[in-house]
Motif scaffolding. Structure first.
Motif, short mmCIF file in Angstrom:
data_model
loop_
_atom_site.label_atom_id
_atom_site.label_comp_id
_atom_site.label_asym_id
_atom_site.label_seq_id
_atom_site.Cartn_x
_atom_site.Cartn_y
_atom_site.Cartn_z
N VAL A 38 -5.53 -26.18 -16.34
CA VAL A 38 -6.59 -26.76 -18.17
C VAL A 38 -7.34 -26.29 -19.23
O VAL A 38 -6.45 -25.49 -20.05
CB VAL A 38 -6.26 -28.38 -18.46
N ASP A 39 -7.90 -25.58 -18.42
CA ASP A 39 -9.04 -24.90 -19.23
C ASP A 39 -8.79 -23.21 -19.61
O ASP A 39 -9.07 -22.87 -20.56
CB ASP A 39 -10.32 -24.60 -18.55
N ALA A 40 -8.06 -22.53 -18.79
CA ALA A 40 -7.11 -21.50 -19.09
C ALA A 40 -5.96 -22.15 -20.60
O ALA A 40 -5.80 -21.03 -20.83
CB ALA A 40 -6.58 -21.11 -17.43
N LEU A 41 -5.48 -23.25 -20.40
CA LEU A 41 -4.42 -23.03 -21.32
C LEU A 41 -4.72 -23.33 -22.48
O LEU A 41 -5.09 -23.19 -23.50
CB LEU A 41 -3.85 -23.61 -20.70
N PHE A 42 -6.31 -24.46 -22.84
CA PHE A 42 -6.90 -24.10 -23.97
C PHE A 42 -8.12 -23.12 -24.32
O PHE A 42 -7.53 -22.56 -25.59
CB PHE A 42 -8.43 -25.35 -23.41
N ASP A 43 -7.90 -22.01 -22.83
CA ASP A 43 -8.77 -20.56 -24.14
C ASP A 43 -7.25 -19.54 -25.17
O ASP A 43 -7.60 -19.16 -25.60
CB ASP A 43 -8.96 -19.80 -22.50
N TYR A 44 -5.87 -20.15 -23.75
CA TYR A 44 -4.75 -19.50 -24.67
C TYR A 44 -4.51 -19.69 -26.33
O TYR A 44 -4.44 -18.75 -26.26
CB TYR A 44 -3.68 -19.77 -23.70
N ALA A 45 -4.59 -21.30 -26.25
CA ALA A 45 -4.61 -21.94 -27.46
C ALA A 45 -5.42 -21.48 -28.01
O ALA A 45 -5.05 -20.94 -29.86
CB ALA A 45 -4.84 -23.17 -27.08
N ASP A 46 -6.51 -21.43 -28.24
CA ASP A 46 -7.80 -20.80 -28.92
C ASP A 46 -7.52 -19.56 -29.49
O ASP A 46 -7.41 -18.90 -30.22
CB ASP A 46 -8.42 -20.44 -27.85
N ARG A 47 -6.87 -18.51 -28.61
CA ARG A 47 -6.28 -17.26 -28.63
C ARG A 47 -5.54 -17.26 -30.00
O ARG A 47 -5.32 -16.23 -30.69
CB ARG A 47 -6.03 -16.85 -26.79
N ILE A 48 -4.37 -18.11 -29.02
CA ILE A 48 -3.38 -17.64 -30.55
C ILE A 48 -3.58 -18.76 -31.82
O ILE A 48 -3.15 -17.50 -32.77
CB ILE A 48 -1.77 -18.95 -30.27
N GLU A 49 -4.47 -18.83 -31.45
CA GLU A 49 -4.51 -19.59 -32.94
C GLU A 49 -5.56 -19.03 -33.88
O GLU A 49 -5.30 -18.82 -34.61
CB GLU A 49 -5.98 -21.18 -32.72
N ALA A 50 -6.30 -18.04 -33.17
CA ALA A 50 -7.37 -16.85 -33.76
C ALA A 50 -5.82 -15.98 -34.64
O ALA A 50 -6.08 -15.72 -34.68
CB ALA A 50 -7.79 -16.46 -32.51
N ARG A 51 -5.08 -15.48 -33.57
CA ARG A 51 -4.47 -14.50 -34.44
C ARG A 51 -3.10 -15.14 -35.17
O ARG A 51 -3.33 -14.40 -36.13
CB ARG A 51 -2.89 -14.34 -32.56
N VAL A 52 -2.60 -16.79 -35.23
CA VAL A 52 -2.38 -17.35 -36.21
C VAL A 52 -3.00 -17.23 -37.72
O VAL A 52 -2.61 -16.85 -38.81
CB VAL A 52 -2.09 -18.26 -35.96
N LYS A 53 -4.59 -17.15 -37.47
CA LYS A 53 -5.18 -17.27 -38.53
C LYS A 53 -5.21 -15.75 -38.95
O LYS A 53 -5.10 -15.10 -39.91
CB LYS A 53 -6.18 -17.74 -37.84
N ALA A 54 -5.46 -14.76 -38.04
CA ALA A 54 -5.38 -13.19 -38.82
C ALA A 54 -4.28 -12.79 -39.42
O ALA A 54 -4.31 -12.78 -40.52
CB ALA A 54 -5.36 -12.92 -37.15
#
Length: 57
Positions: A27-43
């Motif tokens: 779950v922690d790994a999935l949250f980290d992955y979601a955070d990275r996706i969110e950052a890419r979407v924002k950029a």
């Protein structure tokens, strides 16, 4: 971050099973992955807006 309630025995030792620890790790790994996706979407949104503005000018 994800928090999980675990059963603490009378001696105060953590008695969480290895399966629960693996679930928390995943779950922690999935949250980290979601955070990275969110950052890419924002950029990408910011870059899209910059390109749109350059076309308008």
């Amino acid at each position: 971050m994800c928090s999980v309630i675990v059963d603490i025995g009378d001696d105060g030792a953590d008695s969480s099973p290895p399966e629960q620890e693996e679930i928390v790790r995943r779950v922690d790994a999935l949250f980290d992955y979601a955070d990275r996706i969110e950052a890419r979407v924002k950029a990408t949104k910011e870059r899209t807006e910059q390109l749109r503005q350059s076309i308008v000018e």
